[in-house]
Write an enzyme that holds these catalytic residues in place. Sequence first.
Site, PDB file in Angstrom:
ATOM      1  N   ARG A 137     -91.841 -50.572 -43.377  1.00 31.92           N
ATOM      2  CA  ARG A 137     -92.390 -50.895 -44.698  1.00 31.92           C
ATOM      3  C   ARG A 137     -93.550 -51.883 -44.656  1.00 31.92           C
ATOM      4  O   ARG A 137     -93.584 -52.782 -43.811  1.00 31.92           O
ATOM      5  CB  ARG A 137     -91.271 -51.462 -45.581  1.00 31.92           C
ATOM      6  N   HIS A 158     -93.300 -45.838 -43.840  1.00 32.68           N
ATOM      7  CA  HIS A 158     -93.680 -44.865 -42.810  1.00 32.68           C
ATOM      8  C   HIS A 158     -95.081 -44.271 -43.021  1.00 32.68           C
ATOM      9  O   HIS A 158     -95.280 -43.071 -42.877  1.00 32.68           O
ATOM     10  CB  HIS A 158     -92.625 -43.771 -42.720  1.00 32.68           C
ATOM     11  N   HIS A 191     -88.787 -40.906 -35.337  1.00 31.02           N
ATOM     12  CA  HIS A 191     -87.668 -41.066 -36.266  1.00 31.02           C
ATOM     13  C   HIS A 191     -86.517 -40.110 -35.957  1.00 31.02           C
ATOM     14  O   HIS A 191     -85.954 -39.492 -36.864  1.00 31.02           O
ATOM     15  CB  HIS A 191     -88.173 -40.881 -37.699  1.00 31.02           C
ATOM     16  N   ASP A 210     -79.729 -51.135 -41.992  1.00 31.89           N
ATOM     17  CA  ASP A 210     -81.097 -50.607 -42.109  1.00 31.89           C
ATOM     18  C   ASP A 210     -82.003 -51.809 -41.844  1.00 31.89           C
ATOM     19  O   ASP A 210     -82.728 -52.265 -42.714  1.00 31.89           O
ATOM     20  CB  ASP A 210     -81.304 -50.018 -43.517  1.00 31.89           C
ATOM     21  N   GLU A 217     -85.211 -46.908 -34.151  1.00 26.65           N
ATOM     22  CA  GLU A 217     -86.665 -46.748 -34.192  1.00 26.65           C
ATOM     23  C   GLU A 217     -87.322 -47.942 -33.515  1.00 26.65           C
ATOM     24  O   GLU A 217     -87.355 -49.034 -34.066  1.00 26.65           O
ATOM     25  CB  GLU A 217     -87.127 -46.647 -35.649  1.00 26.65           C
TER      26      GLU A 217
HETATM   27  C1  BGC Z   1     -85.756 -46.620 -43.135  1.00 27.77           C
HETATM   28  C2  BGC Z   1     -84.760 -46.241 -44.192  1.00 27.77           C
HETATM   29  C3  BGC Z   1     -85.139 -44.890 -44.740  1.00 27.77           C
HETATM   30  C4  BGC Z   1     -85.131 -43.929 -43.582  1.00 27.77           C
HETATM   31  C5  BGC Z   1     -85.438 -42.505 -43.952  1.00 27.77           C
HETATM   32  C6  BGC Z   1     -85.702 -45.590 -42.061  1.00 27.77           C
HETATM   33  O1  BGC Z   1     -86.616 -45.878 -41.072  1.00 27.77           O
HETATM   34  O2  BGC Z   1     -85.531 -47.897 -42.624  1.00 27.77           O
HETATM   35  O3  BGC Z   1     -84.719 -47.186 -45.214  1.00 27.77           O
HETATM   36  O4  BGC Z   1     -84.268 -44.477 -45.740  1.00 27.77           O
HETATM   37  O5  BGC Z   1     -86.045 -44.350 -42.627  1.00 27.77           O
HETATM   38  O6  BGC Z   1     -86.345 -42.381 -44.926  1.00 27.77           O
END
Ligand code: BGC
Length: 358
Positions: free
Chosen positions: A89, A114, A185, A257, A323
């Site tokens: 983010r 992303h 991802h 998360d 990640e």
């Molecule tokens: C984020 C999550 C998100 C997910 C899929 C992750 O990298 O940290 O908050 O929901 O990606 O969108």
Amino acid sequence: MPTTPDDPGSAPRREVFGRLADGTEVHRWTLARGGTVLKVLSYGGIVQTLERPDRAGHPANVSLGFDTLAPYTTDSPYFGALIGRYGNRVARGRFTLDGTEHRLPVNDGPNTLHGGDDGWDRRVWHAEPSGAHGLTLRLTSPDGDQGFPGALAVEVDYLLGEAGELRIDYRATTDAPTVVNLTNHLYFNLGGEGGGGIGDHRLGLAAAHYTPVDGTLIPTGEIAPVADTPFDFRRAKPVGRDLRTAHPQLLRAQGYDHNFVLDKGVTAAPEHAATLYDPASGRLMTVATTEPALQFYSGNFLDGTLTGPSGRTYRQGDALCLETQHFPDSPNHPAFPSTVLRPGETYTSSTVYAFAVR
Ligand code: BGC
């Protein structure tokens, strides 16, 4: 117990996977070596399949995805995708670099996630074999792409090693100062996709600290110790052990998360970051990276609306992501390791996922 099946592999093979609405052909490349079968799409550089044998030698796809192109273009929560220009983010979709403010599209509450709503996970990459067991994907990202300054030339290598380990190497150069934070991802379920939850998977993270987040999952700036919290994975433990603890940070994210600060910091070569073990199948994965951090996401927002190649739906906690990355929102946190890339420099990042059975 042999961990490397006697598998010399085969040369990368290409097939048509589907077509985008504008007619563009999307290819799927298959690489095989050392017991791993890896299938990568030219769309999003997506790992569509990652197959590994269990302790009895039976292969399964240990990553979530789809068996057709269409859902990748409409519904995918970044399954297996290459993420750019900025993984994770950026607060309120803005940052200031060298005195100039840049605005990004917001696609996650008030924030950019992303790389924006048209991130690199939605681009068609140019793919070609590199060596006997590798694939190189290339993308040119124009100046101003999703609001980011500088034209970027990007290359990502997917390489299978002798023991079936997957190495991902990222490189990028720019013609103007910018920020870059690339990752993949993959959603892992070492029991096989569609096979249920990852609550029993044992996760170990080489991180004594993590970055707590605010209500929109942006780091507050604090680098907090994991000791005596559910975030302590320094000794491997089942993912589900502390997942339902009423810790304010777990409530905020509906699970894990969070960005874990790897003890090793930025390194020139990949160093140990994580282990993941599924006692039921015996599959063990280790993650090594050059990156200083790793986002551990426990699949909190999977809600039973997506169906995988197995024909089974994905529900909360059916997979987890590890990640490798720089910290979220670094462009707005001068104290975090820098994500700035300047002309003349080359951004590099490498992560290795290695496999065994126990
Ligand atoms: C984020 C999550 C998100 C997910 C899929 C992750 O990298 O940290 O908050 O929901 O990606 O969108």
